[in-house]
Design a protein around this motif. Sequence first.
Motif, mmCIF file in Angstrom:
data_model
loop_
_atom_site.group_PDB
_atom_site.id
_atom_site.type_symbol
_atom_site.label_atom_id
_atom_site.label_comp_id
_atom_site.label_asym_id
_atom_site.label_seq_id
_atom_site.Cartn_x
_atom_site.Cartn_y
_atom_site.Cartn_z
ATOM 1 N N ASP A 54 46.254 18.855 136.452
ATOM 2 C CA ASP A 54 47.422 18.797 135.562
ATOM 3 C C ASP A 54 47.168 19.426 134.204
ATOM 4 O O ASP A 54 48.065 19.455 133.346
ATOM 5 N N GLY A 55 45.967 19.934 134.002
ATOM 6 C CA GLY A 55 45.654 20.639 132.769
ATOM 7 C C GLY A 55 45.324 19.765 131.575
ATOM 8 O O GLY A 55 45.095 20.283 130.482
ATOM 9 N N THR A 56 45.265 18.468 131.779
ATOM 10 C CA THR A 56 45.067 17.585 130.632
ATOM 11 C C THR A 56 43.597 17.348 130.293
ATOM 12 O O THR A 56 43.278 16.907 129.189
ATOM 13 N N THR A 57 42.710 17.635 131.225
ATOM 14 C CA THR A 57 41.278 17.393 131.001
ATOM 15 C C THR A 57 40.509 18.682 131.214
ATOM 16 O O THR A 57 40.720 19.385 132.206
ATOM 17 N N THR A 58 39.631 18.975 130.262
ATOM 18 C CA THR A 58 38.840 20.200 130.340
ATOM 19 C C THR A 58 37.369 19.887 130.096
ATOM 20 O O THR A 58 37.029 18.916 129.409
ATOM 21 N N TYR A 59 36.511 20.717 130.650
ATOM 22 C CA TYR A 59 35.068 20.569 130.503
ATOM 23 C C TYR A 59 34.484 21.954 130.221
ATOM 24 O O TYR A 59 34.951 22.955 130.768
ATOM 25 N N PHE A 60 33.436 21.974 129.407
ATOM 26 C CA PHE A 60 32.815 23.241 129.034
ATOM 27 C C PHE A 60 31.298 23.131 129.048
ATOM 28 O O PHE A 60 30.742 22.091 128.703
ATOM 29 N N ALA A 61 30.653 24.218 129.397
ATOM 30 C CA ALA A 61 29.212 24.314 129.233
ATOM 31 C C ALA A 61 28.891 24.339 127.747
ATOM 32 O O ALA A 61 29.670 24.846 126.938
ATOM 33 N N ASP A 62 27.733 23.807 127.393
ATOM 34 C CA ASP A 62 27.351 23.761 125.980
ATOM 35 C C ASP A 62 27.348 25.148 125.343
ATOM 36 O O ASP A 62 27.670 25.299 124.166
ATOM 37 N N SER A 63 26.987 26.151 126.117
ATOM 38 C CA SER A 63 26.845 27.513 125.582
ATOM 39 C C SER A 63 28.174 28.124 125.145
ATOM 40 O O SER A 63 28.185 29.106 124.394
ATOM 41 N N VAL A 64 29.289 27.573 125.607
ATOM 42 C CA VAL A 64 30.598 28.152 125.257
ATOM 43 C C VAL A 64 31.503 27.153 124.547
ATOM 44 O O VAL A 64 32.592 27.525 124.086
ATOM 45 N N LYS A 65 31.053 25.916 124.431
ATOM 46 C CA LYS A 65 31.879 24.871 123.826
ATOM 47 C C LYS A 65 32.226 25.247 122.395
ATOM 48 O O LYS A 65 31.378 25.676 121.615
ATOM 49 N N GLY A 66 33.497 25.125 122.055
ATOM 50 C CA GLY A 66 33.956 25.484 120.722
ATOM 51 C C GLY A 66 34.354 26.943 120.572
ATOM 52 O O GLY A 66 34.998 27.317 119.585
#
Lengths: 118, 111
Positions: A54-66
Amino acid sequence: EVQLVESGGGLVQPGGSLRLSCAASGFTFSTYAMSWVRQTPGKGLVWVSTISADGTTTYFADSVKGRFTISRDNSKNTMYLRLNTLRAEDTARYYCAKDCGLWCFDYWGQGTLVTVSS
Amino acid sequence: QSALTQPASVSGSPGQSITISCTGSRSDVGTYDVVSWYQHYPGKAPKLMIYEVTKRPSGVSNRFSGSKSGNTASLTISGLQAEDEADYYCCSYADSHTSYVLGSGTRVTVL
């Protein structure tokens, strides 16, 4: 037949931005989480980001976070990856992948190449 | 996130069996039975070969099998064929980051 088609890659200068797209077909897009995985030249596959169905939760690798953001438009069966503040080490082929629902990727696209260079 | 550890290369003759290991930790492989394996020809879309440690998707040859012991998962290819020459990656859920972690990759060479 499930199809995932990435687009939007190209040559960009360090510090620049790019938006990748992943157009999906052949399955009910709105019911599956989707992910991006990249492969840098000569290296292995590395998970980058995942977005819930539903697009409400996202996760990122530390190398690209932010620096990277992930989004999706379920009305268009399309997922996006916005790449900001790009670095040379972000140079890679970016693959989109459909989550199987059991912590695996059951379908992948062919990838789109991002080159960060001045 | 550190990659799961795989041997850089494994080789075998046609007809032989080979095994690729994938070593993680209690935060991923050791605790969760969601290890998957992918076959990747460079420049092509990776293909799911094994999921949930031992299960094969429809259409994948039964020459491919998966197992797990402790923090190490394994992919065995039996009756090695020339077409099996590719890169193979393992993958698991990692609770340390609530995300996926992929293996470092193994190049399989058919001699």
